[in-house]
Write an enzyme that holds these catalytic residues in place. Sequence first.
Site, PDB file in Angstrom:
ATOM      1  N   CYS A 141      -2.499  -2.836   7.495  1.00  0.00           N
ATOM      2  CA  CYS A 141      -2.370  -3.722   6.340  1.00  0.00           C
ATOM      3  C   CYS A 141      -1.086  -4.541   6.336  1.00  0.00           C
ATOM      4  O   CYS A 141      -1.081  -5.674   5.860  1.00  0.00           O
ATOM      5  CB  CYS A 141      -2.534  -2.919   5.051  1.00  0.00           C
ATOM      6  SG  CYS A 141      -4.218  -2.261   4.921  1.00  0.00           S
ATOM      7  N   LYS A 169      -6.983  -4.808  -3.483  1.00  0.00           N
ATOM      8  CA  LYS A 169      -7.846  -5.332  -2.422  1.00  0.00           C
ATOM      9  C   LYS A 169      -8.906  -4.314  -2.040  1.00  0.00           C
ATOM     10  O   LYS A 169      -8.761  -3.131  -2.326  1.00  0.00           O
ATOM     11  CB  LYS A 169      -7.014  -5.741  -1.199  1.00  0.00           C
ATOM     12  CG  LYS A 169      -6.158  -4.644  -0.599  1.00  0.00           C
ATOM     13  CD  LYS A 169      -5.190  -5.216   0.426  1.00  0.00           C
ATOM     14  CE  LYS A 169      -4.204  -4.195   0.922  1.00  0.00           C
ATOM     15  NZ  LYS A 169      -4.773  -3.118   1.732  1.00  0.00           N
ATOM     16  N   HIS A 228     -10.547   1.035  -3.810  1.00  0.00           N
ATOM     17  CA  HIS A 228     -11.919   1.072  -3.324  1.00  0.00           C
ATOM     18  C   HIS A 228     -12.884   1.768  -4.279  1.00  0.00           C
ATOM     19  O   HIS A 228     -12.527   2.758  -4.918  1.00  0.00           O
ATOM     20  CB  HIS A 228     -11.978   1.826  -1.992  1.00  0.00           C
ATOM     21  CG  HIS A 228     -11.193   1.181  -0.888  1.00  0.00           C
ATOM     22  ND1 HIS A 228     -11.172  -0.171  -0.658  1.00  0.00           N
ATOM     23  CD2 HIS A 228     -10.402   1.743   0.078  1.00  0.00           C
ATOM     24  CE1 HIS A 228     -10.411  -0.428   0.390  1.00  0.00           C
ATOM     25  NE2 HIS A 228      -9.917   0.711   0.844  1.00  0.00           N
ATOM     26  N   ASP A 232       0.779  -1.249   0.000  1.00  0.00           N
ATOM     27  CA  ASP A 232       0.000   0.000   0.000  1.00  0.00           C
ATOM     28  C   ASP A 232       0.812   1.302   0.000  1.00  0.00           C
ATOM     29  O   ASP A 232       0.464   2.244   0.714  1.00  0.00           O
ATOM     30  CB  ASP A 232      -0.958   0.011   1.202  1.00  0.00           C
ATOM     31  CG  ASP A 232      -1.974  -1.111   1.152  1.00  0.00           C
ATOM     32  OD1 ASP A 232      -1.928  -1.912   0.212  1.00  0.00           O
ATOM     33  OD2 ASP A 232      -2.811  -1.194   2.068  1.00  0.00           O
ATOM     34  N   ASP A 277      -4.907  -0.627  -1.879  1.00  0.00           N
ATOM     35  CA  ASP A 277      -6.338  -0.451  -1.678  1.00  0.00           C
ATOM     36  C   ASP A 277      -6.886   0.093  -2.994  1.00  0.00           C
ATOM     37  O   ASP A 277      -6.267   0.962  -3.622  1.00  0.00           O
ATOM     38  CB  ASP A 277      -6.598   0.566  -0.562  1.00  0.00           C
ATOM     39  CG  ASP A 277      -6.614  -0.064   0.825  1.00  0.00           C
ATOM     40  OD1 ASP A 277      -6.333  -1.268   0.942  1.00  0.00           O
ATOM     41  OD2 ASP A 277      -6.902   0.664   1.789  1.00  0.00           O
ATOM     42  N   HIS A 301     -10.519   7.190   0.932  1.00  0.00           N
ATOM     43  CA  HIS A 301      -9.119   7.024   0.525  1.00  0.00           C
ATOM     44  C   HIS A 301      -9.005   5.969  -0.571  1.00  0.00           C
ATOM     45  O   HIS A 301      -9.827   5.066  -0.665  1.00  0.00           O
ATOM     46  CB  HIS A 301      -8.251   6.618   1.724  1.00  0.00           C
ATOM     47  CG  HIS A 301      -8.608   5.275   2.293  1.00  0.00           C
ATOM     48  ND1 HIS A 301      -9.654   5.100   3.179  1.00  0.00           N
ATOM     49  CD2 HIS A 301      -8.079   4.040   2.095  1.00  0.00           C
ATOM     50  CE1 HIS A 301      -9.748   3.821   3.502  1.00  0.00           C
ATOM     51  NE2 HIS A 301      -8.807   3.152   2.850  1.00  0.00           N
TER      52      HIS A 301
END
Length: 194
Positions: free
Chosen positions: A141, A102, A59, A15, A57, A76
Amino acid sequence: MKLKLNNFDALIIVDLQNDFMPNGTLPVPDGDKIIPTLNSYIEMFYKAGNPVYFTRDWHPENHISFEGFGGIWPVHCVQNTEGAEFHKDLYIPPDNKFIISKGVKKEFDAYSGFQGTELNDLLKERGIKRIFVGGVATDYCVKNTVLGGLNLGYQVFVLEDGIKGVDVNRGDVERALDLMLEKGAVIINKGEIK
């Protein structure tokens, strides 16, 4: 004692995205300071012919982890935004990269790079036995990716000089490191790998 890299080793960078860097929407203090160290790990693995995996991430705008949608975090790493991009100084080898996304579905959160991703399958496919993990945040994470790897039977090394935590509650980072050790992870620094 120095660890020698072998064909069964992989590096996982967790990340290193703009939103987790200083000035991001969910900053990890000094998160950008570990980039030169991580780049040297990436180069080491790349030159040795070992795979490097980058988790992120990724999202949707209405993700369950966001405030306003039942979560505790500010918005975020929304897919296809600048905040979700990897930091510009992070070295991503052109022909030896695996991007692991993810948290891609609105109703499913994922702190571990293994949750709802193909990471385990990709590692197994290559016969990987040991994983080396660096990135942010130590207490979220990174911790969950390390624990996920241990639960799946990998030997896991945490790159102490290549991680940064957020410490939302004072002591979170220390507790995360203690838990990773307790579950069987080994904490090392760059000087311990050859």
